[in-house]
Design a protein around this motif. Structure first.
Motif, PDB file in Angstrom:
ATOM      1  N   MET A 109       0.850  -1.200   0.000  1.00 12.52           N
ATOM      2  CA  MET A 109       0.000   0.000   0.000  1.00 12.52           C
ATOM      3  C   MET A 109       0.878   1.239   0.000  1.00 12.52           C
ATOM      4  SD  MET A 109      -2.799   1.316   2.836  1.00 12.52           S
ATOM      5  CE  MET A 109      -3.771  -0.197   2.727  1.00 12.52           C
ATOM      6  N   LYS A 110       0.432   2.277  -0.715  1.00 13.75           N
ATOM      7  CA  LYS A 110       1.141   3.550  -0.728  1.00 13.75           C
ATOM      8  C   LYS A 110       0.201   4.672  -0.311  1.00 13.75           C
ATOM      9  CE  LYS A 110       3.877   6.782  -3.437  1.00 13.75           C
ATOM     10  NZ  LYS A 110       4.530   7.099  -4.735  1.00 13.75           N
ATOM     11  N   ALA A 111       0.716   5.552   0.563  1.00  9.23           N
ATOM     12  CA  ALA A 111      -0.052   6.706   1.017  1.00  9.23           C
ATOM     13  C   ALA A 111       0.560   7.981   0.463  1.00  9.23           C
ATOM     14  CB  ALA A 111      -0.073   6.759   2.538  1.00  9.23           C
ATOM     15  N   LEU A 112      -0.284   8.866  -0.047  1.00  7.18           N
ATOM     16  CA  LEU A 112       0.115  10.213  -0.425  1.00  7.18           C
ATOM     17  C   LEU A 112      -0.302  11.127   0.721  1.00  7.18           C
ATOM     18  CD1 LEU A 112      -1.270  10.276  -4.087  1.00  7.18           C
ATOM     19  CD2 LEU A 112       0.965   9.433  -3.291  1.00  7.18           C
ATOM     20  N   ILE A 113       0.657  11.806   1.331  1.00  4.10           N
ATOM     21  CA  ILE A 113       0.370  12.656   2.480  1.00  4.10           C
ATOM     22  C   ILE A 113       0.557  14.106   2.070  1.00  4.10           C
ATOM     23  CG2 ILE A 113       0.981  13.234   4.851  1.00  4.10           C
ATOM     24  CD1 ILE A 113       2.001  10.383   5.187  1.00  4.10           C
ATOM     25  N   ILE A 114      -0.517  14.882   2.188  1.00  6.02           N
ATOM     26  CA  ILE A 114      -0.485  16.286   1.793  1.00  6.02           C
ATOM     27  C   ILE A 114      -0.239  17.131   3.039  1.00  6.02           C
ATOM     28  CG2 ILE A 114      -1.692  18.119   0.588  1.00  6.02           C
ATOM     29  CD1 ILE A 114      -1.130  15.572  -1.088  1.00  6.02           C
ATOM     30  N   GLY A 115       0.913  17.792   3.077  1.00  7.32           N
ATOM     31  CA  GLY A 115       1.264  18.626   4.223  1.00  7.32           C
ATOM     32  C   GLY A 115       2.524  18.138   4.901  1.00  7.32           C
ATOM     33  N   GLY A 116       3.534  18.995   4.940  1.00  4.78           N
ATOM     34  CA  GLY A 116       4.812  18.606   5.531  1.00  4.78           C
ATOM     35  C   GLY A 116       5.110  19.325   6.823  1.00  4.78           C
ATOM     36  N   GLY A 117       4.062  19.789   7.527  1.00  9.07           N
ATOM     37  CA  GLY A 117       4.284  20.503   8.786  1.00  9.07           C
ATOM     38  C   GLY A 117       4.782  19.596   9.876  1.00  9.07           C
ATOM     39  N   VAL A 118       3.877  19.130  10.731  1.00 11.28           N
ATOM     40  CA  VAL A 118       4.285  18.208  11.788  1.00 11.28           C
ATOM     41  C   VAL A 118       3.564  16.874  11.652  1.00 11.28           C
ATOM     42  CG1 VAL A 118       2.590  19.114  13.445  1.00 11.28           C
ATOM     43  CG2 VAL A 118       4.624  17.956  14.288  1.00 11.28           C
ATOM     44  N   ALA A 119       2.271  16.894  11.327  1.00 14.66           N
ATOM     45  CA  ALA A 119       1.512  15.636  11.241  1.00 14.66           C
ATOM     46  C   ALA A 119       1.943  14.790  10.049  1.00 14.66           C
ATOM     47  CB  ALA A 119       0.011  15.927  11.159  1.00 14.66           C
ATOM     48  N   GLY A 120       2.240  15.440   8.913  1.00 13.39           N
ATOM     49  CA  GLY A 120       2.558  14.696   7.697  1.00 13.39           C
ATOM     50  C   GLY A 120       3.765  13.786   7.823  1.00 13.39           C
ATOM     51  N   PRO A 121       4.940  14.327   8.178  1.00 18.15           N
ATOM     52  CA  PRO A 121       6.117  13.463   8.315  1.00 18.15           C
ATOM     53  C   PRO A 121       5.950  12.389   9.378  1.00 18.15           C
ATOM     54  CG  PRO A 121       6.785  15.756   8.125  1.00 18.15           C
ATOM     55  CD  PRO A 121       5.290  15.757   8.277  1.00 18.15           C
TER      56      PRO A 121
ATOM     57  N   ARG B  28       5.972   1.888   9.879  1.00 23.34           N
ATOM     58  CA  ARG B  28       6.083   0.825  10.882  1.00 23.34           C
ATOM     59  C   ARG B  28       5.029  -0.258  10.693  1.00 23.34           C
ATOM     60  NH1 ARG B  28       9.302   2.328  15.500  1.00 23.34           N
ATOM     61  NH2 ARG B  28       8.173   0.793  16.763  1.00 23.34           N
ATOM     62  N   VAL B  29       3.981   0.044   9.924  1.00 24.22           N
ATOM     63  CA  VAL B  29       2.956  -0.972   9.672  1.00 24.22           C
ATOM     64  C   VAL B  29       2.983  -1.430   8.220  1.00 24.22           C
ATOM     65  CG1 VAL B  29       1.525  -0.049  11.528  1.00 24.22           C
ATOM     66  CG2 VAL B  29       1.111   0.718   9.185  1.00 24.22           C
ATOM     67  N   GLY B  30       4.089  -1.138   7.533  1.00 24.55           N
ATOM     68  CA  GLY B  30       4.281  -1.660   6.185  1.00 24.55           C
ATOM     69  C   GLY B  30       3.683  -0.853   5.070  1.00 24.55           C
ATOM     70  N   VAL B  31       3.358   0.424   5.322  1.00 22.34           N
ATOM     71  CA  VAL B  31       2.770   1.279   4.294  1.00 22.34           C
ATOM     72  C   VAL B  31       3.817   2.286   3.825  1.00 22.34           C
ATOM     73  CG1 VAL B  31       0.968   2.965   3.754  1.00 22.34           C
ATOM     74  CG2 VAL B  31       0.460   1.029   5.263  1.00 22.34           C
ATOM     75  N   ASP B  32       4.103   2.316   2.539  1.00 21.86           N
ATOM     76  CA  ASP B  32       4.990   3.332   1.980  1.00 21.86           C
ATOM     77  C   ASP B  32       4.250   4.663   1.922  1.00 21.86           C
ATOM     78  OD1 ASP B  32       7.066   1.517   1.544  1.00 21.86           O
ATOM     79  OD2 ASP B  32       6.273   0.946  -0.419  1.00 21.86           O
ATOM     80  N   ALA B  33       4.989   5.755   2.137  1.00 21.42           N
ATOM     81  CA  ALA B  33       4.341   7.063   2.116  1.00 21.42           C
ATOM     82  C   ALA B  33       5.261   8.098   1.496  1.00 21.42           C
ATOM     83  CB  ALA B  33       3.955   7.487   3.532  1.00 21.42           C
ATOM     84  N   GLU B  34       4.646   9.045   0.801  1.00 24.18           N
ATOM     85  CA  GLU B  34       5.358  10.180   0.239  1.00 24.18           C
ATOM     86  C   GLU B  34       4.651  11.444   0.713  1.00 24.18           C
ATOM     87  OE1 GLU B  34       7.237  11.558  -4.090  1.00 24.18           O
ATOM     88  OE2 GLU B  34       5.686  10.006  -3.991  1.00 24.18           O
ATOM     89  N   VAL B  35       5.441  12.431   1.151  1.00 16.51           N
ATOM     90  CA  VAL B  35       4.894  13.665   1.709  1.00 16.51           C
ATOM     91  C   VAL B  35       5.040  14.792   0.690  1.00 16.51           C
ATOM     92  CG1 VAL B  35       5.058  15.364   3.568  1.00 16.51           C
ATOM     93  CG2 VAL B  35       5.420  12.925   4.059  1.00 16.51           C
ATOM     94  N   PHE B  36       3.964  15.566   0.514  1.00 15.65           N
ATOM     95  CA  PHE B  36       3.950  16.689  -0.426  1.00 15.65           C
ATOM     96  C   PHE B  36       3.651  17.971   0.351  1.00 15.65           C
ATOM     97  CE2 PHE B  36       2.821  12.827  -2.578  1.00 15.65           C
ATOM     98  CZ  PHE B  36       3.509  12.875  -3.787  1.00 15.65           C
ATOM     99  N   GLU B  37       4.601  18.890   0.352  1.00 15.93           N
ATOM    100  CA  GLU B  37       4.454  20.144   1.081  1.00 15.93           C
ATOM    101  C   GLU B  37       4.297  21.304   0.107  1.00 15.93           C
ATOM    102  OE1 GLU B  37       4.291  23.452   3.287  1.00 15.93           O
ATOM    103  OE2 GLU B  37       3.925  21.411   4.000  1.00 15.93           O
ATOM    104  N   ARG B  38       3.295  22.140   0.370  1.00 17.21           N
ATOM    105  CA  ARG B  38       2.999  23.283  -0.504  1.00 17.21           C
ATOM    106  C   ARG B  38       4.149  24.281  -0.569  1.00 17.21           C
ATOM    107  NH1 ARG B  38      -1.141  27.137   2.202  1.00 17.21           N
ATOM    108  NH2 ARG B  38       0.717  27.309   3.513  1.00 17.21           N
ATOM    109  N   ASP B  39       4.740  24.625   0.570  1.00 17.43           N
ATOM    110  CA  ASP B  39       5.788  25.641   0.616  1.00 17.43           C
ATOM    111  C   ASP B  39       7.140  25.076   0.195  1.00 17.43           C
ATOM    112  OD1 ASP B  39       3.973  27.538   1.560  1.00 17.43           O
ATOM    113  OD2 ASP B  39       4.342  26.982   3.651  1.00 17.43           O
TER     114      ASP B  39
END
Length: 398
Positions: A1-13, A21-32
């Motif tokens: 599974m892959k997650a797209l995370i919108i927002g690189g403030g504190v919650a996103g990373p 840790r549960v086997g999900v790949d994730a990529e973070v996208f930050e507006r700024d």
């Protein structure tokens, strides 16, 4: 599974690290762009936020950032003490609250995520998302796209993801006080070590705290019953802010005038908003969900914005791990988090309103607060345990 995370403030990373840790790949996208200035200057990072990070072994980078805070001492405009209370519940694990620069918190979490292999893309403003039977496609302002199984909105109070989930989502609610503050190096204030002094002034709420390096952290909440029009605050000059603060603090006892003069410029003020209720945290398809301020923004008076977001990030990962489908996971996540976060938003609203009290409200407040603070001090912070004592055991199924 892959997650797209919108927002690189504190919650996103942090969500990306927890999902890994549960086997999900994730990529973070930050507006700024990387290194963009973080408005807000300093934050009170509560013990429950550190607990959430510790549950995924990500608390290490924060132990050397900022300064511990034990107590809040309150005075009125005449300088009369109203009481002193613990800033946080006395946790058995020893975790405490810390004051730290917002930029340092965000940078530390982004760097730790990258160290763990998370890709954080800056300058990526989400403009649309398309859900289909196989996943979700995110579209960005620069013309690029990304494909994943789920999309997580950690993109703040003005969340694009929240509007994609529900185009009729309620707008953020204006909080009737403004914010301005900062840090002054080599500036002494006469306050006990590890105490934040807060003043309910005649016309303005003002706060200051000494730091172990000989500096002072401070902030003010000028009352503003009517929401400022767009551009009004950003157009105010440093001299105008200082003049306004001096006018508001005129006649109040304490170091506010000296702090205002010594504060490093340019002073910049901003309005704040909260989100008392977000009707739809997820889209019902198991493809899109919001966390942190996108789901439940609170007034800074609660001191819980960052910590609630981190709790969200970790608990969402647990739900993804422990439910058969992401639809079930998102529903479980909302069920676990909604009541707690809405209660904290309400507490923050009440605290903000008390800062902007009128003459009668000030008189009642100054009579009632000493009684309330004595009770809070007597119980050693136990009445705050529901707030800062929240604990997450990542290994335990939700």
């Amino acid at each position: 599974m892959k997650a797209l995370i919108i927002g690189g403030g504190v919650a996103g990373p942090v969500a990306a690290m927890a999902l890994a840790r549960v086997g999900v790949d994730a990529e973070v996208f930050e507006r700024d762009e990387q290194g963009a200035e973080q408005r807000g200057s300093w934050v009170t990072f509560q013990a429950n936020g550190m607990d959430a990070l510790r549950s995924i072994d990500a608390d290490g980078p924060l132990h050397d950032i900022g300064y511990p805070v034990d107590d809040i001492g309150f005075v009125n405009g005449k300088g009369r003490p109203l009481g002193t209370i613990p800033l946080a519940a006395r946790r058995a694990d020893g975790l405490t609250s810390r004051m730290m620069p917002r930029a340092a918190l965000y940078t530390a979490m982004a760097e730790e995520a990258r160290r763990r292999g998370v890709d954080v893309r800056f300058g990526s403003r989400l403009i649309a998302a398309t859900v289909d039977g196989a996943g979700v496609t995110a579209e960005f302002e620069d013309g690029t796209t990304a494909r994943g199984d789920i999309l997580i909105g950690a993109d703040g109070i003005h969340s694009t993801v929240r509007r994609l989930i529900d185009p009729y989502a309620r707008a953020p609610r204006y909080v009737p006080v403004l914010n301005v503050g900062g840090y002054i190096p080599d500036f002494h204030v006469d306050v006990p070590e590890r105490e934040f002094r807060m003043q309910f002034g005649i016309r303005c709420f003002f706060a200051w705290m000494p730091t172990p390096d000989g500096g002072t952290v401070w902030f003010a909440n000028p009352p503003a019953p009517v929401e400022p029009e767009q551009g009004v605050l950003s157009s105010m000059t440093d001299a105008e802010w200082r003049a306004r603060l001096h006018e508001l603090m005129d006649g109040d006892a304490g170091p506010a005038p000296k702090i205002i003069e010594a504060a490093q410029g340019p002073l910049i003020g901003w309005a704040t908003y909260d989100l008392p209720v977000v009707d739809h945290w997820h889209d019902g398809t198991g493809r899109m969900v919001v966390i942190g301020d996108a789901a439940h923004a609170t007034s800074p008076a609660a001191g819980q914005g960052a910590s609630m977001a981190l709790e969200d990030a970790v608990i969402l990962a647990q739900c993804v791990r422990d439910r058969a489908t992401t639809t079930e996971a998102f529903a479980a996540f909302e069920g676990l988090r909604r009541a707690r976060t809405e209660r904290i938003v309400a507490e923050g609203r009440r605290a903000s309103n008390s800062k902007a009290a009128g003459p009668v409200g000030r008189m009642v407040r100054d009579l009632m607060l000493p009684l309330m603070f004595r009770r809070a001090a007597k119980d050693g912070g136990r009445s705050l345990m529901w707030l800062q004592g929240h604990h997450i055991d990542f290994a335990t199924p939700v």
